[in-house]
Design a protein around this motif. Structure first.
Motif, short mmCIF file in Angstrom:
data_model
loop_
_atom_site.label_atom_id
_atom_site.label_comp_id
_atom_site.label_asym_id
_atom_site.label_seq_id
_atom_site.Cartn_x
_atom_site.Cartn_y
_atom_site.Cartn_z
N UNK A 139 0.85 -1.27 -0.09
CA UNK A 139 -0.01 -0.02 -0.04
C UNK A 139 0.79 1.24 0.01
N UNK A 140 2.06 1.12 0.98
CA UNK A 140 2.89 2.63 1.09
C UNK A 140 3.41 2.77 -0.49
N UNK A 141 4.03 1.71 -0.93
CA UNK A 141 4.66 2.03 -2.23
C UNK A 141 3.79 2.35 -3.37
N UNK A 142 2.61 1.39 -3.44
CA UNK A 142 1.70 1.77 -4.56
C UNK A 142 0.88 3.06 -4.54
N UNK A 143 0.70 3.70 -3.35
CA UNK A 143 0.03 4.95 -3.09
C UNK A 143 0.84 5.93 -3.56
N UNK A 144 2.26 5.74 -3.27
CA UNK A 144 2.96 6.79 -3.82
C UNK A 144 3.07 7.02 -5.04
N UNK A 145 3.11 5.91 -5.98
CA UNK A 145 3.30 6.09 -7.39
C UNK A 145 2.02 6.62 -7.85
N UNK A 146 0.99 6.31 -7.28
CA UNK A 146 -0.54 6.56 -7.67
C UNK A 146 -0.36 8.14 -7.52
N UNK A 147 0.01 8.69 -6.39
CA UNK A 147 -0.02 10.15 -6.13
C UNK A 147 0.96 10.76 -6.83
N UNK A 148 1.87 10.17 -7.34
CA UNK A 148 2.92 10.81 -8.22
C UNK A 148 2.19 11.03 -9.58
N UNK A 164 12.18 3.50 4.24
CA UNK A 164 11.57 3.47 5.55
C UNK A 164 10.76 1.91 5.68
N UNK A 165 9.99 1.76 4.56
CA UNK A 165 9.09 0.59 4.53
C UNK A 165 10.00 -0.77 4.73
N UNK A 166 11.48 -0.57 3.93
CA UNK A 166 12.29 -1.75 4.16
C UNK A 166 12.56 -1.90 5.49
N UNK A 167 13.04 -1.14 6.13
CA UNK A 167 13.11 -0.89 7.82
C UNK A 167 12.23 -1.51 8.23
N UNK A 168 10.86 -1.06 8.01
CA UNK A 168 9.63 -1.67 8.98
C UNK A 168 9.46 -3.10 8.68
N UNK A 182 -8.71 7.84 10.80
CA UNK A 182 -8.19 7.38 12.02
C UNK A 182 -6.60 7.23 12.30
N UNK A 183 -6.00 6.69 11.21
CA UNK A 183 -4.39 6.69 11.43
C UNK A 183 -3.81 8.38 11.40
N UNK A 201 8.88 5.29 17.71
CA UNK A 201 7.48 5.84 16.96
C UNK A 201 7.62 5.50 15.61
N UNK A 202 8.54 5.45 15.29
CA UNK A 202 8.23 4.89 13.70
C UNK A 202 7.68 3.67 13.19
N UNK A 203 8.00 2.65 14.19
CA UNK A 203 7.35 1.46 14.46
C UNK A 203 5.74 1.48 14.65
N UNK A 204 5.67 2.45 15.52
CA UNK A 204 4.36 2.54 15.93
C UNK A 204 3.38 3.23 14.95
N UNK A 205 3.87 4.25 14.36
CA UNK A 205 3.20 4.87 13.31
C UNK A 205 3.08 3.96 12.20
N UNK A 206 3.92 2.90 11.66
CA UNK A 206 3.96 2.13 10.75
C UNK A 206 2.62 0.87 10.95
N UNK A 207 2.42 0.80 11.94
CA UNK A 207 1.51 -0.24 12.69
C UNK A 207 0.06 0.53 12.61
N UNK A 208 -0.01 1.79 13.12
CA UNK A 208 -1.15 2.70 13.22
C UNK A 208 -1.63 2.81 11.76
#
Lengths: 308, 101
Positions: free
Chosen positions: A214-223, A266-270, B25-26, B55-62
């Motif tokens: 969702x994160x990567x896809x939404x970025x490309x759609x918004x771009x 960031x998504x890779x890290x998460x 919500x998010x 915080x970044x982890x929490x944001x990602x989950x939210x």
């Protein structure tokens, strides 16, 4: 060693050049494939999914067909690139550092070591290669948009595959304490909650895949939407002057810094963090120790009895 | 037929719009998380690194609930109309209902 650092010999240099060429070659192949297969379109901007190259029909419904798409091919290309990047970084490792790239390799390994040690504990020491592989694959797959290729991470199937892999590892570590204990885990804290626990078991990979996709896809759609409105705006403002969409020059690049570079890394890290936390959370250390102790005692008893 | 097509396309777009209400919500949740993280860093500046990571982890989950809504909205816009129109056309071919107009 007393001998002075001598210049790297010819063989070393040739291997280096082969590695660098193999790093760049897959990406060039991807660009070439994209140029050759992109159909001409009259629209200024369009939002499409991954292009399907060929399809093996197994049944009348499309659901069971085997599909080879742009995303899969790009992810394989990224895999080859990453493999040769790391081969290049670790080429010519010495105890006394001679090459600059060894510093970089050591920094990466040390960072991941400390990250895994912090989040997973000492028992999961062997997980650094897996974590670093997932991180690199995810980050490079998102960053591939910078050279104009379709990012594999904005295809649900690729990310879903990674999430299923993580799900299997989680289940493996849950089963380490025995299948009975695993099934008992569903009935905690109350027996009635078993169905909900069962659903939440499968929600983990789904949510991991959806988050990344969702994160990567939404970025490309918004771009794409922003560049479309910039084209409209420039036609409105400079339509009397020139046909070129002047506003599209440079402005979308600012968005790209956030959506492609920052968000991708960031998504890779998460994704890697969640993998680590889920795997280490799945493994019940105390129960495992208890069972191991019990087994050892039983073995001892058996040995004593057999000895007598 | 035109009426049915209009209803399909319009309702898909409306559904996508309504699904994205979940973005509220998010937004609120992540705002709260970042506010608390700022307070924590203000109180203990030396713990900036670990607070930021958490915080970044929490944001990602939210963010996950918002992304579920986003995926549903994208499906409604790009996938669902084609599916429904195909179903409508095949139903019309079989003569399940009268074509008026």
């Amino acid at each position: 060693m007393n001998e002075k650092t001598k210049k790297p010999d010819l063989k070393f240099k040739i291997v280096d050049i082969i590695y660098i060429v193999m790093m760049i070659l897959p990406l060039l192949c991807g660009i070439l494939l994209k140029i050759l297969t992109t159909p001409e379109s009259t629209e200024a901007v369009s939002i499409t999914g991954a292009r399907i190259f060929w399809e093996i029909e197994l049944s009348s419904t499309r659901f069971f067909n085997i599909i080879i798409s742009e995303a899969q091919i790009n992810s394989v290309l990224v895999l080859i690139t990453i493999a040769f990047v790391f081969l290049y970084l670790t080429h010519g490792l010495k105890e006394r550092i001679e090459l600059k790239r060894q510093h970089l390799a050591e920094i990466i390994i040390e960072k991941v070591d400390s990250l895994v040690g912090e989040n997973m504990g000492d028992r999961f020491g062997g997980f650094q290669p897996f974590i670093i592989a997932i991180m690199a694959l995810s980050a490079f797959s998102s960053l591939i948009t910078l050279i104009g290729l379709y990012p594999p991470t904005s295809d649900m199937n690729v990310v879903g595959g990674w999430a299923i892999l993580v799900f299997f590892i989680i289940t493996y570590y849950k089963l380490k304490c025995g299948p009975v204990y695993y099934l008992q885990g569903f009935t905690k804290p109350v027996f009635i909650l078993a169905p909900i626990n069962f659903i939440s078991e499968f929600a983990t990979p789904v949510s991991m895949a959806f988050r990344h996709y969702g994160n990567v896809m939404s970025g490309s759609v918004i771009a794409v939407l922003v560049s479309y409105f910039l084209a409209l705006g420039s036609r409105f403002l400079f339509g009397w002057f020139t046909e070129l969409p002047l506003l599209q020059v440079g402005l979308p690049a600012i968005l790209s810094v956030y959506f492609d570079i920052f968000s991708g890394c960031l998504q890779a890290f998460i994704f890697a963090m969640l993998t680590m936390l889920n795997i280490s959370g799945a493994f019940d250390t105390e129960e495992y120790d208890r069972r191991k102790k019990k087994k050892l005692e039983q073995k001892k008893l058996k040995n004593i009895n057999g000895g007598i | 037929m035109e009426l049915a097509l209009g209803i399909i396309l319009g309702c898909c777009a409306l559904g996508a719009g309504i699904a994205m209400i979940a973005g509220i919500g998010p937004g609120i949740g992540e705002g709260n998380a970042v506010a608390s993280a700022c307070e924590a860093i203000g109180r203990q500046p030396e713990s900036k690194g670990s607070v930021t990571t958490t915080m970044i982890m929490g944001c990602a989950i939210a963010e996950t609930t918002g992304l579920y809504a986003l995926v549903i909205a994208i499906l409604l816009i790009f996938v669902a109309p084609g599916m429904f129109v195909n179903a409508l056309v095949s139903a019309a071919d079989k003569g399940l209902f009268n074509l008026v107009g």
